[in-house]
Design an enzyme around this catalytic site. Structure first.
Site, PDB file in Angstrom:
ATOM      1  N   ASP A 133      36.104  33.322  46.662  1.00  9.48           N
ATOM      2  CA  ASP A 133      35.278  34.338  46.009  1.00  9.48           C
ATOM      3  C   ASP A 133      34.389  33.709  44.928  1.00  9.48           C
ATOM      4  OD1 ASP A 133      34.357  36.919  45.532  1.00  9.48           O
ATOM      5  OD2 ASP A 133      36.370  37.787  45.492  1.00  9.48           O
TER       6      ASP A 133
ATOM      7  N   GLU B  88      30.398  35.097  48.581  1.00 11.51           N
ATOM      8  CA  GLU B  88      29.480  34.982  47.455  1.00 11.51           C
ATOM      9  C   GLU B  88      28.560  36.200  47.379  1.00 11.51           C
ATOM     10  OE1 GLU B  88      25.499  33.429  46.072  1.00 11.51           O
ATOM     11  OE2 GLU B  88      26.176  34.328  47.930  1.00 11.51           O
ATOM     12  N   TRP B  89      28.802  37.177  48.224  1.00  9.74           N
ATOM     13  CA  TRP B  89      28.141  38.500  48.249  1.00  9.74           C
ATOM     14  C   TRP B  89      26.631  38.447  48.476  1.00  9.74           C
ATOM     15  CZ3 TRP B  89      29.740  37.931  42.700  1.00  9.74           C
ATOM     16  CH2 TRP B  89      31.123  37.839  42.583  1.00  9.74           C
ATOM     17  N   GLY B  90      26.116  37.325  48.954  1.00 14.04           N
ATOM     18  CA  GLY B  90      24.668  37.257  49.212  1.00 14.04           C
ATOM     19  C   GLY B  90      23.835  37.050  47.966  1.00 14.04           C
TER      20      GLY B  90
ATOM     21  N   ASP C  93      31.029  44.648  48.122  1.00 15.19           N
ATOM     22  CA  ASP C  93      32.109  45.292  48.863  1.00 15.19           C
ATOM     23  C   ASP C  93      31.643  46.638  49.435  1.00 15.19           C
ATOM     24  OD1 ASP C  93      33.212  43.134  47.658  1.00 15.19           O
ATOM     25  OD2 ASP C  93      34.739  44.218  46.528  1.00 15.19           O
TER      26      ASP C  93
HETATM   27  C1  GLA Z   1      35.444  40.719  45.352  1.00 11.96           C
HETATM   28  C2  GLA Z   1      35.344  40.485  46.860  1.00 11.96           C
HETATM   29  C3  GLA Z   1      36.331  41.388  47.583  1.00 11.96           C
HETATM   30  C4  GLA Z   1      37.734  41.131  47.072  1.00 11.96           C
HETATM   31  C5  GLA Z   1      37.777  41.315  45.565  1.00 11.96           C
HETATM   32  C6  GLA Z   1      39.090  40.883  44.936  1.00 11.96           C
HETATM   33  O1  GLA Z   1      35.024  41.982  44.983  1.00 11.96           O
HETATM   34  O2  GLA Z   1      34.028  40.746  47.299  1.00 11.96           O
HETATM   35  O3  GLA Z   1      36.260  41.178  48.978  1.00 11.96           O
HETATM   36  O4  GLA Z   1      38.133  39.829  47.426  1.00 11.96           O
HETATM   37  O5  GLA Z   1      36.772  40.524  44.932  1.00 11.96           O
HETATM   38  O6  GLA Z   1      39.068  41.117  43.558  1.00 11.96           O
END
Ligand code: GLA
Length: 487
Positions: A136, A175-177, A201
């Protein structure tokens, strides 16, 4: 394909929960359908290290499972997961701190990341027996680090750990983009296969057993699911082995209808996105389970080219026809997505899918039946998706022979456009080549080994404007690029 603890258990994850979920996965038909990883997400570690920097876990949360095991040893749960014929996954952060989602469902925990301990931690994960690691970015983002730099270092640590233990440790980048991982994720640190998250998420976790007001009010909507799909479309970065990750699935969770479950499964399958199921598997409805294990949908997902679909038409706003080029010549998977609040009737134009004349066969995946190819109209309910496979004849492609790994004369006027790369790689192992176009396209492609005179192929989706292409690496022979115009 597998299960991840976060969406339904968040920071309350423990050995008992993971055992129950693994048991469900191994016995409800999902394992036979190909779901294999059981991934323990954040909350497994509370940030403690011993005097030499080794991770220390709570021994009540992770007790011995078999006689002879020690309490507080993560090898226990990895061995349990393996005993069911499944693979085990673990989680960390690229920075010093993890996310911990405080105060959502757990204490505020600092130092739950691996920065400063990459070699030590990834070797430890591998020694414990883990086969997969999700990394993450909460700490990385907080410290303003470069994703491309940190994840390349981690890829190096993973490769060193694999060499030491002889066990594959699959790398999942989360890394969420935020720093465009579709540019640097493919082949990061020379790695042959990886996934990278393309967005945030889908939803914050919904932990049913907490019974708190915050979790109780969380409901998944069509918007959550469709937006995750939209932000995940980076087809030029995705080739065999390298995949955009649209996030863990929310099928079967609160707010999902049967129609939305279908749309969700269809979109993730047609995108060849990781299918990491996030619901509580012990409460999965027969409808959700049937969708998750639908063999024809999974065959679309597992197509060897692993490409994302191309949006070929949007006859009315919110009603979209997506087509995925498949490895078998003349085959496409079609997803007709209705994002509107009312039913829609759609006519598919085969020409737009690059097919000549009337196709040979058309298959309705959800209902498991053949359709009449003379009738190309489909009706789709509100927030639902029709999933089909069509077999026909490709319109002729334009061939661009390569000279010394350079392909000239390509000019993609309308895009994204489907292409096939023909190569030979007799080195005996996968070779990662960097593909660059004078138009600015730059990505890595993993080319699997070929034997003798065999010609290998990979599917590519070229963005509009792609021109001359160079494939940088001395160890493979690039024969030609076939560009398939679909209009
Ligand atoms: C981020 C990630 C999620 C999850 C949470 C855990 O938000 O994007 O997929 O792993 O952390 O805290």
């Amino acid at each position: 394909m597998g299960w991840n603890s976060w969406n339904s258990f968040a920071n309350i994850v423990n050995s008992q929960i993971v055992q129950q979920q693994a048991k469900a996965l191994a016995s409800n038909g999902m394992k036979e359908a190909g779901y294999e990883y059981v991934v323990i997400d954040e909350g497994w570690w509370l940030g403690e290290r011993d005097g030499v920097g080794n991770i220390v876990v709570n021994s009540k949360q992770w007790p011995a499972i078999q006689p002879g095991q020690k309490d507080g040893d993560m090898a226990n749960i990895a061995a349990y997961i393996h005993s069911l014929g499944l693979k085990a996954g673990i989680y960390t952060d690229a920075g010093h701190d993890g996310c911990s989602m405080y105060p959502d469902s757990g204490p505020k925990l600092l130092n739950t990341g691996s920065e400063g301990h990459y070699d030590q931690d990834f070797l430890q994960f591998s020694r414990w027996g883990f086969d997969y690691v999700k990394v993450d970015w909460c700490g990385g983002a907080k410290e303003g680090l470069s994703g491309a730099v940190q994840y390349a270092q981690i890829a190096g640590a993973i490769q060193r750990a694999e060499k030491t233990t002889g066990r594959k440790l699959y790398f999942s980048i989360c890394e969420w983009g935020s720093q465009n991982p579709w540019y640097w994720g493919p082949g990061v640190g020379g790695i042959e296969s990886t996934i990278w998250r393309t967005g945030g998420d889908i939803i914050p976790p919904v932990v049913e057993s907490l019974h708190d007001a915050e979790h109780d009010k969380r409901l998944i909507t069509a918007k959550n699911v469709f937006e995750s799909f939209d932000t995940g479309m980076h087809p030029e970065a995705q080739h065999t082995g390298y995949y955009n990750d649209l996030d863990m699935m929310v099928m079967g969770m609160r707010g999902m209808t049967n129609a939305l479950d279908r749309a969700h499964m269809g979109l993730w399958a047609i995108s060849s996105a990781p299918l990491m199921v996030g619901c509580d598997l012990t409460r999965l409805s027969p409808v959700s389970l049937a969708l998750l294990t639908n063999r024809e949908a999974l065959a679309i997902h597992n197509d060897p080219y692993g490409l994302q679909p191309i949006k070929v038409e949007e006859p009315t706003p919110g009603v979209q026809i997506w087509a995925k080029p498949m490895a078998l010549a003349g085959r496409r998977a079609i997803g007709v997505l209705n994002r509107t609040g009312s039913a829609a009737q759609v006519k598919i134009n085969w020409e737009k899918l690059g097919l000549k004349g009337t196709p040979k066969s058309l298959r309705d995946v959800w209902n498991g039946k053949d359709l009449d190819t003379a009738d190309s109209s489909v009706s789709v309910a509100a927030n639902d998706l029709a999933l089909m496979i069509v077999d026909g004849e490709d319109k002729p492609a334009s061939d661009h022979p390569a000279s010394q790994s350079t392909v000239k004369g390509v000019h993609v006027r309308s895009g994204p456009t489907y292409a096939r790369l023909l190569y030979s790689n007799t080195s005996g192992s996968t070779v990662v080549v960097r593909a660059k176009s004078t138009s600015g396209l730059s990505t890595s492609i993993a080319l699997a080994p070929t034997a003798g005179l065999e010609i290998g192929t990979v599917g590519l989706i070229l963005p509009r404007g792609t021109a001359d292409l160079t494939f940088e690496d001395g160890h493979v022979v690039i024969h030609k690029l076939e560009v398939h115009g679909w209009e």
